[in-house]
Design an enzyme around this catalytic site. Structure first.
Site, PDB file in Angstrom:
ATOM      1  N   SER A  24       0.831  -1.200   0.000  1.00 52.55           N
ATOM      2  CA  SER A  24       0.000   0.000   0.000  1.00 52.55           C
ATOM      3  C   SER A  24       0.865   1.250   0.000  1.00 52.55           C
ATOM      4  CB  SER A  24      -0.903  -0.004   1.240  1.00 52.55           C
ATOM      5  OG  SER A  24      -1.636   1.184   1.315  1.00 52.55           O
ATOM      6  N   LYS A  46      -3.370   2.582  -2.128  1.00 54.26           N
ATOM      7  CA  LYS A  46      -2.904   3.281  -0.938  1.00 54.26           C
ATOM      8  C   LYS A  46      -3.967   3.265   0.162  1.00 54.26           C
ATOM      9  CE  LYS A  46      -1.126   7.777   0.609  1.00 54.26           C
ATOM     10  NZ  LYS A  46      -0.092   7.136   1.452  1.00 54.26           N
ATOM     11  N   ASN A  70      10.292   7.749   4.326  1.00 59.02           N
ATOM     12  CA  ASN A  70       9.135   8.533   3.895  1.00 59.02           C
ATOM     13  C   ASN A  70       8.239   8.839   5.080  1.00 59.02           C
ATOM     14  OD1 ASN A  70       6.210   7.249   3.682  1.00 59.02           O
ATOM     15  ND2 ASN A  70       7.690   5.571   3.461  1.00 59.02           N
ATOM     16  N   CYS A 131      -0.107   2.518  11.948  1.00 60.08           N
ATOM     17  CA  CYS A 131       0.035   3.972  11.925  1.00 60.08           C
ATOM     18  C   CYS A 131      -0.516   4.551  13.228  1.00 60.08           C
ATOM     19  CB  CYS A 131      -0.693   4.564  10.728  1.00 60.08           C
ATOM     20  SG  CYS A 131       0.210   4.324   9.190  1.00 60.08           S
ATOM     21  N   THR A 194       6.920   0.049   7.743  1.00 60.12           N
ATOM     22  CA  THR A 194       8.276   0.592   7.790  1.00 60.12           C
ATOM     23  C   THR A 194       8.784   0.750   9.223  1.00 60.12           C
ATOM     24  OG1 THR A 194       7.336   2.819   7.694  1.00 60.12           O
ATOM     25  CG2 THR A 194       8.039   1.827   5.612  1.00 60.12           C
TER      26      THR A 194
END
Length: 311
Positions: A24, A46, A70, A131, A194
């Site tokens: 994504s 995404k 990022n 997230c 990440t």
């Protein structure tokens, strides 16, 4: 000699014709003029949020040795746009569409999943619990096993679509989180998002990312992700989607041997938009070279035997 190969894998009730799909945030409709999306195992646009989001401050991306950092910030046009425009744009492909969603609360995750789950065009839902919980203490939902369990459990109650929990690597024990997600009702685990990182411009003395910190991806993190896949595979019985640093077919095979059922490709597609197709061909080449007829015969075999299953 080329043999008839079985590349089909399953994530819960979802069957993929091969294990390769985009991560994504590293894939979009603008890539359709480069290759046939029907060649992929799944399509993963995404992550979306309920309401439109502008994303984080710029600069959002910087290069690092063997990778990139990022901090996009889940830039999103919102759920309404996704339902009316994004989903219909992929109807022309036979490849399963997996929706990745991010929300600010457990209830909002459930609300979004229930709405998206009603679409016949959606084959599965990826819950991006890696997230930050913007309404809480700034930590990711996936950093707390109890919260992860409660979130998955709540979403499980409102949809029968296969659920994939996207885990964060920024934890002490990813096994603990994976077990909580399995108990909550997840059908698969994405290992992983990440890794939190930071880079500084020594000439300006300023962070290279506008948000100060971001997530590092690319080849630099692959050994860490391989280790986590192995650990999660030992702790949980759920299918794993390996994600992080896959640049070649051998990288993908390494993750499969560690325990991954499928693979997501991210940074490699920024370097080479045809990376996913080339990785798939390299996997087929590996299977032919070692007389592996079924990709499933490789899953988790790193620690069992040196004998490879042939035709």
């Amino acid at each position: 000699m080329n043999r008839k190969l079985t590349l089909e894998v399953k994530i819960g009730s979802l069957t993929l014709k091969n294990p390769i799909m985009p991560a994504s945030g590293a894939f979009g409709e603008d890539m359709e003029n480069l290759f046939d999306f029907n060649l992929l195992g799944a399509i993963v646009p995404k992550s979306i949020t309920k309401f439109p989001r502008g994303g984080n401050a710029t600069p959002r991306v910087c290069e690092t040795p063997a990778g990139m950092i990022n901090s996009i910030g889940i830039q999103s046009k919102g759920l309404k746009y996704y339902l009316e425009h994004t989903i219909p744009s992929y109807r022309k492909y036979k490849t399963p569409l997996i929706s990745s969603i991010s929300a600010e609360s457990v209830d909002e995750y459930a609300e979004m999943a229930e709405i998206i789950g009603k679409s016949n065009d959606i084959s599965a839902i990826e819950l991006n619990i890696s997230c930050p919980n913007l309404k809480g203490d700034g930590k990711a939902f996936g950093m707390d096993p109890d919260l992860s369990y409660a979130l998955i459990r709540k979403v499980r109650e409102v949809t029968d679509k296969p659920l994939i929990a996207k885990l964060t690597p920024n934890v002490t024990s990813i096994q603990e989180i994976s077990i909580a997600c399995e108990k909550g009702g997840a059908d698969g685990l994405n290992v992983a998002n990440t890794i939190l990182a930071m880079a500084i411009d020594v000439h300006t003395r300023k962070p290279k990312i506008g948000n100060i910190m971001g997530g590092i991806s690319g080849p630099a993190i692959k050994p860490i992700i391989v280790r986590m896949i192995y650990q999660v595979h030992q702790a949980s019985g759920l299918p794993i989607i390996g994600c992080g640093g896959v640049m070649t077919g051998e990288d993908a095979i390494e993750m499969i041997l560690a325990g991954a059922t499928a693979i997501q490709v991210g940074t490699a597609s920024f370097v080479n938009p045809l990376a996913m197709i080339e990785i798939l061909k390299e996997i087929e080449g590996y299977m032919n070279k070692y007389s592996i007829c079924d990709i499933n015969d490789l899953i988790g075999k790193v620690n069992i035997s040196n004998q490879l299953t042939g035709c």
